[in-house]
Design a protein around this motif. Sequence first.
Motif, mmCIF file in Angstrom:
data_model
loop_
_atom_site.group_PDB
_atom_site.id
_atom_site.type_symbol
_atom_site.label_atom_id
_atom_site.label_comp_id
_atom_site.label_asym_id
_atom_site.label_seq_id
_atom_site.Cartn_x
_atom_site.Cartn_y
_atom_site.Cartn_z
ATOM 1 N N THR A 10 0.838 -1.204 0.000
ATOM 2 C CA THR A 10 0.000 0.000 0.000
ATOM 3 C C THR A 10 0.868 1.246 0.000
ATOM 4 O O THR A 10 0.587 2.194 -0.737
ATOM 5 C CB THR A 10 -0.946 -0.009 1.220
ATOM 6 N N SER A 11 1.937 1.253 0.783
ATOM 7 C CA SER A 11 2.834 2.418 0.830
ATOM 8 C C SER A 11 3.464 2.686 -0.529
ATOM 9 O O SER A 11 3.549 3.842 -0.966
ATOM 10 C CB SER A 11 3.937 2.212 1.871
ATOM 11 N N GLU A 12 3.898 1.631 -1.192
ATOM 12 C CA GLU A 12 4.482 1.794 -2.528
ATOM 13 C C GLU A 12 3.428 2.271 -3.527
ATOM 14 O O GLU A 12 3.714 3.115 -4.384
ATOM 15 C CB GLU A 12 5.124 0.485 -2.990
ATOM 16 N N ALA A 13 2.204 1.751 -3.397
ATOM 17 C CA ALA A 13 1.117 2.185 -4.281
ATOM 18 C C ALA A 13 0.830 3.670 -4.076
ATOM 19 O O ALA A 13 0.621 4.401 -5.047
ATOM 20 C CB ALA A 13 -0.141 1.355 -4.029
ATOM 21 N N LEU A 14 0.845 4.117 -2.826
ATOM 22 C CA LEU A 14 0.640 5.538 -2.545
ATOM 23 C C LEU A 14 1.709 6.377 -3.238
ATOM 24 O O LEU A 14 1.407 7.428 -3.807
ATOM 25 C CB LEU A 14 0.659 5.797 -1.040
ATOM 26 N N GLY A 15 2.957 5.917 -3.202
ATOM 27 C CA GLY A 15 4.043 6.633 -3.860
ATOM 28 C C GLY A 15 3.841 6.709 -5.367
ATOM 29 O O GLY A 15 4.033 7.766 -5.977
ATOM 30 N N SER A 23 -6.142 5.721 3.390
ATOM 31 C CA SER A 23 -7.596 5.573 3.287
ATOM 32 C C SER A 23 -8.059 5.722 1.838
ATOM 33 O O SER A 23 -9.089 5.164 1.460
ATOM 34 C CB SER A 23 -8.322 6.578 4.193
ATOM 35 N N THR A 24 -7.309 6.449 1.017
ATOM 36 C CA THR A 24 -7.647 6.581 -0.400
ATOM 37 C C THR A 24 -7.562 5.217 -1.084
ATOM 38 O O THR A 24 -8.427 4.853 -1.885
ATOM 39 C CB THR A 24 -6.708 7.582 -1.095
ATOM 40 N N ILE A 25 -6.529 4.451 -0.735
ATOM 41 C CA ILE A 25 -6.368 3.102 -1.287
ATOM 42 C C ILE A 25 -7.481 2.198 -0.770
ATOM 43 O O ILE A 25 -8.101 1.466 -1.537
ATOM 44 C CB ILE A 25 -4.984 2.514 -0.918
ATOM 45 N N ASP A 53 -1.784 -2.944 -12.091
ATOM 46 C CA ASP A 53 -3.113 -2.498 -11.662
ATOM 47 C C ASP A 53 -3.043 -1.101 -11.051
ATOM 48 O O ASP A 53 -3.925 -0.272 -11.272
ATOM 49 C CB ASP A 53 -3.721 -3.477 -10.653
ATOM 50 N N VAL A 54 -1.992 -0.858 -10.269
ATOM 51 C CA VAL A 54 -1.818 0.472 -9.660
ATOM 52 C C VAL A 54 -1.571 1.514 -10.747
ATOM 53 O O VAL A 54 -2.140 2.609 -10.720
ATOM 54 C CB VAL A 54 -0.674 0.461 -8.618
#
Length: 65
Positions: A10-15, A23-25, A53-54
């Motif tokens: 999730t942290s990498e996806a946020l980046g 919470s956006t994810i 997918d990201v």
Amino acid sequence: MHNPPDEVTTSEALGILGLKSPSTISRAVTEGRLRPSRKLPGATGPYLFNRADVEAFKASREVAA
């Protein structure tokens, strides 16, 4: 924990998405706009996502903006 190179946390996806709030994810997953590749064990185990997918989710957000 070692993830395959095409799998991101999730942290990498946020980046990748240029976002700060997990919470956006979570909201995107709940709404079915982003599908996790798997969930790690435990009640609060984190999601892992396919990088492609990201990237596709990022592109769809940019088109919508």
